[in-house]
Design an enzyme around this catalytic site. Sequence first.
Site, PDB file in Angstrom:
ATOM      1  N   ASP A  95       0.791  -1.240   0.000  1.00 44.42           N
ATOM      2  CA  ASP A  95       0.000   0.000   0.000  1.00 44.42           C
ATOM      3  C   ASP A  95       0.822   1.288   0.000  1.00 44.42           C
ATOM      4  OD1 ASP A  95       1.029  -0.284   2.511  1.00 44.42           O
ATOM      5  OD2 ASP A  95      -0.854  -0.058   3.593  1.00 44.42           O
ATOM      6  N   HIS A  96       2.090   1.210   0.410  1.00 43.76           N
ATOM      7  CA  HIS A  96       2.856   2.450   0.563  1.00 43.76           C
ATOM      8  C   HIS A  96       3.582   2.886  -0.700  1.00 43.76           C
ATOM      9  CE1 HIS A  96       2.109   1.999   4.814  1.00 43.76           C
ATOM     10  NE2 HIS A  96       2.837   3.045   5.112  1.00 43.76           N
ATOM     11  N   ASP A 160       3.987  -1.076  11.556  1.00 49.16           N
ATOM     12  CA  ASP A 160       3.519   0.245  11.148  1.00 49.16           C
ATOM     13  C   ASP A 160       2.909   0.876  12.383  1.00 49.16           C
ATOM     14  OD1 ASP A 160       2.680   1.808   8.378  1.00 49.16           O
ATOM     15  OD2 ASP A 160       1.391   2.249  10.100  1.00 49.16           O
ATOM     16  N   ARG A 448      -0.965  12.523  10.175  1.00 48.86           N
ATOM     17  CA  ARG A 448       0.310  13.231  10.383  1.00 48.86           C
ATOM     18  C   ARG A 448       0.454  14.387   9.430  1.00 48.86           C
ATOM     19  NH1 ARG A 448       3.764   7.816  11.214  1.00 48.86           N
ATOM     20  NH2 ARG A 448       3.021   7.601  13.358  1.00 48.86           N
ATOM     21  N   SER A 643       6.775   7.264  12.857  1.00 47.46           N
ATOM     22  CA  SER A 643       6.720   5.947  12.223  1.00 47.46           C
ATOM     23  C   SER A 643       7.408   4.850  13.013  1.00 47.46           C
ATOM     24  CB  SER A 643       7.386   6.077  10.858  1.00 47.46           C
ATOM     25  OG  SER A 643       7.787   4.839  10.375  1.00 47.46           O
ATOM     26  N   ARG A 645       9.252   2.752  11.317  1.00 48.44           N
ATOM     27  CA  ARG A 645      10.313   2.304  10.398  1.00 48.44           C
ATOM     28  C   ARG A 645      11.630   2.096  11.139  1.00 48.44           C
ATOM     29  NH1 ARG A 645       9.832   8.137   7.494  1.00 48.44           N
ATOM     30  NH2 ARG A 645       7.688   7.451   7.677  1.00 48.44           N
TER      31      ARG A 645
HETATM   32  C1  MIC Z   1       3.770   6.491   8.340  1.00 50.24           C
HETATM   33  O1  MIC Z   1       2.584   6.753   8.430  1.00 50.24           O
HETATM   34  O2  MIC Z   1       4.663   7.273   8.671  1.00 50.24           O
HETATM   35  C2  MIC Z   1       4.164   5.127   7.793  1.00 50.24           C
HETATM   36  C3  MIC Z   1       4.826   5.340   6.509  1.00 50.24           C
HETATM   37  O3  MIC Z   1       3.026   4.347   7.598  1.00 50.24           O
HETATM   38  C4  MIC Z   1       5.090   4.488   8.819  1.00 50.24           C
HETATM   39  C5  MIC Z   1       5.695   3.232   8.381  1.00 50.24           C
HETATM   40  C6  MIC Z   1       6.829   3.393   7.444  1.00 50.24           C
HETATM   41  O4  MIC Z   1       7.647   4.288   7.625  1.00 50.24           O
HETATM   42  O5  MIC Z   1       6.930   2.578   6.532  1.00 50.24           O
HETATM   43  C7  MIC Z   1       4.452   4.244  10.185  1.00 50.24           C
HETATM   44  O6  MIC Z   1       3.561   4.936  10.567  1.00 50.24           O
HETATM   45  O7  MIC Z   1       4.948   3.385  10.943  1.00 50.24           O
HETATM   46 FE1  SF4 Z   2      -0.263   4.728   5.108  1.00 47.49          FE
HETATM   47 FE2  SF4 Z   2       1.005   5.472   7.348  1.00 47.49          FE
HETATM   48 FE3  SF4 Z   2      -0.515   7.193   5.970  1.00 47.49          FE
HETATM   49 FE4  SF4 Z   2      -1.637   5.241   7.271  1.00 47.49          FE
HETATM   50  S1  SF4 Z   2      -0.488   6.925   8.154  1.00 47.49           S
HETATM   51  S2  SF4 Z   2      -2.146   5.882   5.206  1.00 47.49           S
HETATM   52  S3  SF4 Z   2      -0.192   3.585   7.021  1.00 47.49           S
HETATM   53  S4  SF4 Z   2       1.362   6.227   5.286  1.00 47.49           S
END
Ligand code: MIC
Ligand code: SF4
Length: 754
Positions: A95-96, A160, A448, A643, A645
């Site tokens: 999905d990312h 995540d 975010r 995140s 990550r």
């Molecule tokens: C995000 O919302 O920042 C992400 C991208 O979903 C991350 C995960 C990632 O960095 O792959 C998260 O929230 O953990």
């Molecule tokens: Fe995707 Fe993270 Fe955004 Fe949710 S907050 S839609 S998991 S990038």
Amino acid sequence: MVFDIDMIKRVYATYPERINAARQVLNKPLTLTEKILYAHLWDGNGTVAFERGKSYVDFAPDRVAMQDATAQMALLQFMQAGKKRVAVPSTVHADHLIQARVGASKDLQDSLNQNNEVFNFLSSISNKYGIGFWKPGAGIIHQVVLENYAFPGGMMIGTDSHTVNAGGLGMVAIGVGGADAVDVMAGMAWELKFPKLIGIKLTGKLNGWTSAKDVILKVADILTVKGGTGCIVEYFGEGAESLSCTGKGTICNMGAEIGATTSTFGYDDSMRRYLIATGRQDVVDAADVIAEHLTGDAEVYENPKAYFDQIIEINLSELEPHINGPFTPDRGTPVSKMREEAEKNGWPMDVEWGLIGSCTNSSYEDLARAASVVKQAVANGITPKAEFGINPGSEQVRFTAERDGILADFEKMGTKVFTNACGPCIGQWDREGAEKQEKNTIVHSFNRNFSKRADGNPNTHAFVTSPEMVAALAIAGDLGFNPLTDTLTNAEGKSFKLTPPVGDELPMKGFAVEDNGYQAPAADGSAVNIIVAPDSQRLQLLENFPVWNGKNITDAKLLIKVKGKCTTDHISMAGPWLKYRGHLDNISNNLLIGAENAFNGKANEVKNQLTGSYGEVPAVQRAYKAVGIASIVVGDHNYGEGSSREHAAMEPRHLGVSAVIVKSFARIHETNLKKQGMLALTFANEADYDKIHENDLFDFIDLESFAPEKPLTMRIRHDNGTHDDIMLNHTYNQSQIEWFKAGSALNLIKLMEN
Ligand code: MIC
Ligand code: SF4
């Protein structure tokens, strides 16, 4: 089809006995959180009362979820653990990596072409190890999990931070780094410090323009981005029961933004309705048998002060719609105050884009309510001032919304319907003109809004609000517009007032989908070969991190002293860098490039102590590594917020940084650093942050006796010949110290395997 119903029934079968045991050791009425946690102890029935905020506890989560951007690293690590198959039901969701540009069909095809190698890797490695794979376009991980896998009273971890979304269906679902997921998939216990408990009592009922999103926008305003650290938030009260299940999901989802370990709600009718609508009557039947255990005890909710560490009360009937931002999700402004606040702060008033989607707000109900606003504008001849884009949460939501005419309502307004994926929420947005870096405002329904997150432009002021408010603000094109009091004017000069949004919680005609995008794994995947090309720029097999040499670290240099907010987006940027998530060396070229250097106020410009000149953070660190010099990173409060990550921890480790020393950490990041064999330390005395100067050298003088509960001492040697000895706290227990000694947690698993 109900996934893993046997597992769910097995979990429920243990509940009565486990809860009984918990009652005996705790000897008091139980919160829902305690019930779920004590029902998932690795060692079975509880025998001791754990101390909140202190005890490290081993848990046995029921399942694991991963998304494409984190699954690559998680599964590259899992490959090394020497297992044939995952020990608990697990899924990967693509999905990312899908960009939003012109619209779903073209964008999806482009991303399949660009990311083919990675999607093939994820699909085949899932097939090999017995992991369910949700193909690109199937939907956003947390929406798909809520629709298919979440179950009341269950415990899940996911790579995540918004895994917490499943709290909307009464789970304890927690975001972790890939190394934690590896533990659980390898059949080992998963460790967590027993959380503190925040109780949020919701009274009254939502009405008018207020939605579930406003509950969490308000909570974020109250608790701030670090107020939930180390805590699980439990919602209860008549107001909680009046919310839809996906609305509860929205609230839990954005609990990540207050740093909470997770959030949850007791099992109720909204969950029954949602489970049935998503084809899971079997789960309802099983849950109903033990329904009393799937919510907190009545005594707890009657007298919450006695059972929670902190209580917040929100009256939904009086709650105003909120708009949070810019640049941080906890800066809350009620809609009635927005114009004044924006003018005072010089925020651009013109709204240029309205985006609806993300795991936070992409349910059927969300789209339906926003569409009801859009419909009124169309009917009154209003053309929206801002551009509009939506990302449905899943193919099931998209298909159903299309059937019910909801997407057509959006399209009448010129809305771009992007792929069922994260899209702009993670910087996968090819926004025209963003490179000009103009100051501008966008509003979105995501969670975010850190600087540069959606479009890479540091001057984009992004505001988080509900989907219906996004619709209203984008139509008006004005950040100060208050739909409760203000009117809109059409081309003929006729003005009218929007009526409050309405939308079905669940589709009247039921959900429908033709191809949900699921790929089941092979029953026996042992013959499946995983190929990673040695010259690949996207994937790289992992090598072991070096073991600790048993000696104190001396003469370390300062790589960077970071000032102010330093989220994982600052440490390891997403957007264009997402393509290197499976290649540790390549992605390490983004290490800390977004963080502000405290000495010159600039990003990605630090002093190279070997040459005296200034260079980019990754390049300077590579120079230290090349000559075998240790280095440290210093940071402020809530370092690593955002995140899950683990790249933000693996990159400094890979490039040879020894320690990260900060005023305070975000939970997932601190664990990620520990897992990867780094020293994650905090100033015992916050003011010592000021004692760190650019040219200092650092000695860890008692690392050789690294032990739980015992602070470490660091000598700071200044270039004028003086020195300061400062105390550094840590939260390592004995087994975490063993990770450090072995070079990483994974090294230790491998040692145990052999
Ligand atoms: C995000 O919302 O920042 C992400 C991208 O979903 C991350 C995960 C990632 O960095 O792959 C998260 O929230 O953990
Ligand atoms: Fe995707 Fe993270 Fe955004 Fe949710 S907050 S839609 S998991 S990038």
